[in-house]
Design a protein around this motif. Sequence first.
Motif, PDB file in Angstrom:
ATOM      1  N   PRO A   9       0.823  -1.203   0.000  1.00  0.00           N
ATOM      2  CA  PRO A   9       0.000   0.000   0.000  1.00  0.00           C
ATOM      3  C   PRO A   9       0.866   1.266   0.000  1.00  0.00           C
ATOM      4  O   PRO A   9       1.998   1.252   0.481  1.00  0.00           O
ATOM      5  N   PRO A  10       0.311   2.358  -0.519  1.00  0.00           N
ATOM      6  CA  PRO A  10       1.066   3.610  -0.523  1.00  0.00           C
ATOM      7  C   PRO A  10       1.230   4.160   0.890  1.00  0.00           C
ATOM      8  O   PRO A  10       0.342   4.027   1.730  1.00  0.00           O
ATOM      9  N   THR A  11       2.381   4.757   1.132  1.00  0.00           N
ATOM     10  CA  THR A  11       2.635   5.430   2.410  1.00  0.00           C
ATOM     11  C   THR A  11       2.715   6.934   2.225  1.00  0.00           C
ATOM     12  O   THR A  11       2.633   7.682   3.196  1.00  0.00           O
ATOM     13  N   HIS A  12       2.900   7.375   0.975  1.00  0.00           N
ATOM     14  CA  HIS A  12       3.043   8.789   0.652  1.00  0.00           C
ATOM     15  C   HIS A  12       2.471   9.034  -0.743  1.00  0.00           C
ATOM     16  O   HIS A  12       2.234   8.088  -1.492  1.00  0.00           O
ATOM     17  N   PHE A  13       2.307  10.299  -1.079  1.00  0.00           N
ATOM     18  CA  PHE A  13       1.900  10.685  -2.423  1.00  0.00           C
ATOM     19  C   PHE A  13       2.800  11.822  -2.870  1.00  0.00           C
ATOM     20  O   PHE A  13       3.321  12.565  -2.049  1.00  0.00           O
ATOM     21  N   ILE A  14       2.993  11.953  -4.181  1.00  0.00           N
ATOM     22  CA  ILE A  14       3.879  12.982  -4.715  1.00  0.00           C
ATOM     23  C   ILE A  14       3.130  13.871  -5.691  1.00  0.00           C
ATOM     24  O   ILE A  14       2.221  13.436  -6.388  1.00  0.00           O
ATOM     25  N   SER A  15       3.537  15.109  -5.688  1.00  0.00           N
ATOM     26  CA  SER A  15       3.100  16.081  -6.679  1.00  0.00           C
ATOM     27  C   SER A  15       4.328  16.919  -6.978  1.00  0.00           C
ATOM     28  O   SER A  15       5.068  17.284  -6.071  1.00  0.00           O
ATOM     29  N   SER A  16       4.569  17.196  -8.227  1.00  0.00           N
ATOM     30  CA  SER A  16       5.715  18.038  -8.544  1.00  0.00           C
ATOM     31  C   SER A  16       5.261  19.159  -9.462  1.00  0.00           C
ATOM     32  O   SER A  16       4.323  19.020 -10.224  1.00  0.00           O
ATOM     33  N   GLY A  17       5.925  20.262  -9.338  1.00  0.00           N
ATOM     34  CA  GLY A  17       5.601  21.420 -10.162  1.00  0.00           C
ATOM     35  C   GLY A  17       5.719  22.693  -9.355  1.00  0.00           C
ATOM     36  O   GLY A  17       6.049  22.673  -8.161  1.00  0.00           O
ATOM     37  N   LEU A  18       5.453  23.785 -10.007  1.00  0.00           N
ATOM     38  CA  LEU A  18       5.580  25.106  -9.406  1.00  0.00           C
ATOM     39  C   LEU A  18       4.526  25.320  -8.317  1.00  0.00           C
ATOM     40  O   LEU A  18       3.359  24.987  -8.501  1.00  0.00           O
ATOM     41  N   ILE A  19       4.963  25.869  -7.203  1.00  0.00           N
ATOM     42  CA  ILE A  19       4.046  26.310  -6.147  1.00  0.00           C
ATOM     43  C   ILE A  19       4.137  27.826  -6.126  1.00  0.00           C
ATOM     44  O   ILE A  19       5.216  28.387  -5.920  1.00  0.00           O
ATOM     45  N   GLU A  20       3.039  28.499  -6.359  1.00  0.00           N
ATOM     46  CA  GLU A  20       3.019  29.965  -6.387  1.00  0.00           C
ATOM     47  C   GLU A  20       3.513  30.525  -5.054  1.00  0.00           C
ATOM     48  O   GLU A  20       3.272  29.947  -3.991  1.00  0.00           O
ATOM     49  N   THR A  21       4.184  31.666  -5.093  1.00  0.00           N
ATOM     50  CA  THR A  21       4.835  32.272  -3.935  1.00  0.00           C
ATOM     51  C   THR A  21       3.922  32.419  -2.715  1.00  0.00           C
ATOM     52  O   THR A  21       4.341  32.073  -1.605  1.00  0.00           O
ATOM     53  N   PRO A  22       2.673  32.897  -2.851  1.00  0.00           N
ATOM     54  CA  PRO A  22       1.852  33.047  -1.640  1.00  0.00           C
ATOM     55  C   PRO A  22       1.626  31.719  -0.901  1.00  0.00           C
ATOM     56  O   PRO A  22       1.522  31.699   0.319  1.00  0.00           O
ATOM     57  N   PHE A  23       1.573  30.626  -1.649  1.00  0.00           N
ATOM     58  CA  PHE A  23       1.396  29.315  -1.030  1.00  0.00           C
ATOM     59  C   PHE A  23       2.731  28.766  -0.538  1.00  0.00           C
ATOM     60  O   PHE A  23       2.819  28.175   0.533  1.00  0.00           O
ATOM     61  N   ALA A  24       3.771  28.960  -1.334  1.00  0.00           N
ATOM     62  CA  ALA A  24       5.101  28.477  -0.956  1.00  0.00           C
ATOM     63  C   ALA A  24       5.555  29.107   0.356  1.00  0.00           C
ATOM     64  O   ALA A  24       6.233  28.460   1.157  1.00  0.00           O
ATOM     65  N   ASP A  25       5.179  30.359   0.580  1.00  0.00           N
ATOM     66  CA  ASP A  25       5.574  31.046   1.807  1.00  0.00           C
ATOM     67  C   ASP A  25       4.950  30.424   3.060  1.00  0.00           C
ATOM     68  O   ASP A  25       5.420  30.653   4.167  1.00  0.00           O
ATOM     69  N   LEU A  26       3.902  29.635   2.886  1.00  0.00           N
ATOM     70  CA  LEU A  26       3.256  28.968   4.015  1.00  0.00           C
ATOM     71  C   LEU A  26       3.921  27.638   4.357  1.00  0.00           C
ATOM     72  O   LEU A  26       3.822  27.157   5.478  1.00  0.00           O
ATOM     73  N   LEU A  27       4.575  27.049   3.378  1.00  0.00           N
ATOM     74  CA  LEU A  27       5.059  25.672   3.496  1.00  0.00           C
ATOM     75  C   LEU A  27       6.507  25.598   3.975  1.00  0.00           C
ATOM     76  O   LEU A  27       7.288  26.518   3.739  1.00  0.00           O
ATOM     77  N   PRO A  28       6.853  24.483   4.602  1.00  0.00           N
ATOM     78  CA  PRO A  28       8.268  24.268   4.902  1.00  0.00           C
ATOM     79  C   PRO A  28       9.021  24.089   3.588  1.00  0.00           C
ATOM     80  O   PRO A  28       8.435  23.682   2.584  1.00  0.00           O
ATOM     81  N   LEU A  29      10.307  24.419   3.579  1.00  0.00           N
ATOM     82  CA  LEU A  29      11.110  24.241   2.375  1.00  0.00           C
ATOM     83  C   LEU A  29      12.421  23.572   2.749  1.00  0.00           C
ATOM     84  O   LEU A  29      13.172  24.085   3.578  1.00  0.00           O
ATOM     85  N   THR A  30      12.663  22.419   2.148  1.00  0.00           N
ATOM     86  CA  THR A  30      13.909  21.691   2.368  1.00  0.00           C
ATOM     87  C   THR A  30      14.886  22.043   1.260  1.00  0.00           C
ATOM     88  O   THR A  30      14.552  21.960   0.082  1.00  0.00           O
ATOM     89  N   THR A  31      16.075  22.453   1.667  1.00  0.00           N
ATOM     90  CA  THR A  31      17.141  22.794   0.735  1.00  0.00           C
ATOM     91  C   THR A  31      18.280  21.812   0.931  1.00  0.00           C
ATOM     92  O   THR A  31      18.709  21.579   2.067  1.00  0.00           O
ATOM     93  N   VAL A  32      18.735  21.223  -0.154  1.00  0.00           N
ATOM     94  CA  VAL A  32      19.848  20.283  -0.107  1.00  0.00           C
ATOM     95  C   VAL A  32      21.001  20.900  -0.876  1.00  0.00           C
ATOM     96  O   VAL A  32      20.853  21.291  -2.032  1.00  0.00           O
ATOM     97  N   SER A  33      22.143  21.012  -0.207  1.00  0.00           N
ATOM     98  CA  SER A  33      23.351  21.488  -0.875  1.00  0.00           C
ATOM     99  C   SER A  33      24.445  20.449  -0.644  1.00  0.00           C
ATOM    100  O   SER A  33      24.338  19.603   0.239  1.00  0.00           O
ATOM    101  N   TYR A  34      25.489  20.531  -1.457  1.00  0.00           N
ATOM    102  CA  TYR A  34      26.543  19.521  -1.389  1.00  0.00           C
ATOM    103  C   TYR A  34      27.902  20.185  -1.200  1.00  0.00           C
ATOM    104  O   TYR A  34      28.227  21.159  -1.879  1.00  0.00           O
ATOM    105  N   ALA A  35      28.677  19.643  -0.273  1.00  0.00           N
ATOM    106  CA  ALA A  35      30.052  20.091  -0.070  1.00  0.00           C
ATOM    107  C   ALA A  35      30.896  19.614  -1.247  1.00  0.00           C
ATOM    108  O   ALA A  35      30.457  18.778  -2.044  1.00  0.00           O
TER     109      ALA A  35
END
Length: 99
Positions: A9-35
């Motif tokens: 059974p599924p444990t998660h669901f995915i959606s990908s694409g642009l999130i408009e700024t007013p909505f993005a500002d409400l959400l957590p944002l994970t940033t991954v950078s590499y040394a």
Amino acid sequence: PLSPTGEAPPTHFISSGLIETPFADLLPLTTVSYAEDGTPSVETRPGNVALTLQLATGAGLSITAAEVSAMLAAVDVSEQSAEDALARLGLRIIATPEV
């Protein structure tokens, strides 16, 4: 639908694409950078619980700050490609049988 094994059974669901700024500002944002040596560094900006709660209650929803906080904690929003985010989270797309 997603799961750690790629099987139901599924444990998660995915959606990908642009999130408009007013909505993005409400959400957590994970940033991954590499040394330089390829070591990843993962940082997450928390979601805006207070504003999300204000908007939800203003729309007539009966919800608590704890519920909003829990929902935002369950969301993974990043600027990574879908493939990279799935790999980071250890999830695979569940193949649906062709009909």
